[in-house]
Design an enzyme around this catalytic site. Structure first.
Site, short mmCIF file in Angstrom:
data_model
loop_
_atom_site.label_atom_id
_atom_site.label_comp_id
_atom_site.label_asym_id
_atom_site.label_seq_id
_atom_site.Cartn_x
_atom_site.Cartn_y
_atom_site.Cartn_z
N ASP A 14 -46.36 67.94 -26.47
CA ASP A 14 -46.90 69.49 -26.19
C ASP A 14 -47.84 69.75 -26.31
O ASP A 14 -49.21 69.46 -26.46
CB ASP A 14 -45.99 69.95 -27.55
CG ASP A 14 -45.35 71.50 -27.09
OD1 ASP A 14 -46.26 72.10 -25.92
OD2 ASP A 14 -45.93 72.23 -27.70
N ASP A 16 -49.50 73.95 -26.48
CA ASP A 16 -49.99 75.25 -28.09
C ASP A 16 -49.66 74.56 -29.07
O ASP A 16 -48.29 73.89 -28.97
CB ASP A 16 -49.62 76.32 -26.90
CG ASP A 16 -49.22 76.90 -25.77
OD1 ASP A 16 -50.66 77.13 -25.77
OD2 ASP A 16 -49.16 76.68 -24.73
N THR A 106 -45.54 70.83 -21.10
CA THR A 106 -45.62 72.59 -22.09
C THR A 106 -44.71 73.26 -21.37
O THR A 106 -44.05 72.90 -20.60
CB THR A 106 -46.49 72.93 -21.86
OG1 THR A 106 -47.16 73.77 -21.81
CG2 THR A 106 -47.78 72.57 -19.97
N SER A 107 -44.35 74.49 -22.47
CA SER A 107 -42.83 75.62 -21.46
C SER A 107 -44.25 76.67 -20.88
O SER A 107 -43.37 77.13 -20.29
CB SER A 107 -42.35 75.97 -22.85
OG SER A 107 -41.83 74.82 -24.01
N LYS A 138 -37.29 73.92 -23.05
CA LYS A 138 -36.90 73.58 -24.77
C LYS A 138 -36.21 74.50 -25.15
O LYS A 138 -36.06 75.19 -25.00
CB LYS A 138 -38.32 73.05 -25.00
CG LYS A 138 -39.27 71.73 -24.42
CD LYS A 138 -40.58 72.21 -25.36
CE LYS A 138 -41.76 71.07 -24.04
NZ LYS A 138 -42.93 71.53 -24.76
N ASP A 163 -45.03 70.92 -32.29
CA ASP A 163 -44.66 71.45 -33.67
C ASP A 163 -43.68 72.19 -33.68
O ASP A 163 -43.27 72.77 -34.52
CB ASP A 163 -46.17 72.32 -33.65
CG ASP A 163 -46.40 73.41 -32.09
OD1 ASP A 163 -45.87 73.04 -31.28
OD2 ASP A 163 -46.80 75.03 -32.35
#
Length: 218
Positions: A14, A16, A106-107, A138, A163
């Site tokens: 991921d 961030d 990543t989102s 996600k 995270d």
């Protein structure tokens, strides 16, 4: 051997909270968006982690306003990337991955992910899966299944580093080994959690984590 070895052939990060520390920027940008939208910043922030911006926005605005509101929060976040830093240990670990299959999943949208990696001095890998690349974000497994497919490896041979509880669920649902990063991951289902990636080392067998970094063992 001290520490914890997670067997794997590659890594899915991921962005961030895992590779880059963008939390101050995220809080400022989303709080600004919330106020501009007549919403409670705390309520909005509670919905942000692990979701695509468009999915978060859709929780708070009318369907016909989602596209415009998503463009606004994306602009706010792009205006506030300058202070983004690498998560401790990331630069040392990434330097070990020259011949290792790894990807960012990543989102965030592609432009924002690239800007934050650049600001933090983290080199982008060849494979970067962003919000634009998937239909379901996600906690659906599609983002990590896409990352695994693009690396040409089965998810079971990869470690997902996450995270957020939402991201952890996505990695587990994809069938990968999941490593939680940071104290927020302690409330997730991640079997192993580290404070950050300080001292993490890639070996021929997988990812070796030092005892000092471990917050939870499998």
């Amino acid at each position: 051997m001290s520490g914890l070895l997670l067997p794997a052939q590659g890594l899915l990060f991921d962005n961030d909270g895992v590779l880059v520390d963008s939390e101050p920027s995220v809080v400022r940008s989303w709080s600004r968006w919330a106020v501009d939208s007549g919403l409670d910043p705390d309520e909005v922030m509670a919905a942000v982690p692990g979701r695509r911006a468009a999915d978060t926005v859709a929780l708070f605005v009318k369907p016909e306003d989602v596209e415009q509101s998503t463009a606004l929060i994306t602009r706010y976040e792009l205006e506030d990337v300058a202070g983004t830093l690498a998560v401790p240990g990331v630069l040392d670990l990434v330097a070990q991955l020259a011949d290792v299959p790894w990807a960012v999943v990543t989102s965030g949208v592609r432009e924002l992910a690239a800007a934050r990696l650049l600001a933090a001095g983290v080199p982008a890998p060849d494979v970067v899966v962003t919000a634009e690349d998937v239909v379901m974000g996600k906690p659906h497994p599609e983002p990590y299944l896409t990352g695994a497919s693009r690396l040409g490896l089965p998810p079971g041979e990869l470690i997902v580093l996450e995270d957020s509880p939402s991201g952890v669920r996505a990695g587990l649902a994809a069938g990968a080994t999941v490593l939680g990063i940071g104290e927020t991951a302690l409330v997730s289902e991640a079997p192993a959690v580290v404070r950050d990636l300080t001292g993490a080392r890639w070996t021929s067998d997988g990812l070796l984590l030092p005892d000092a970094a471990l917050l939870r063992r499998p």
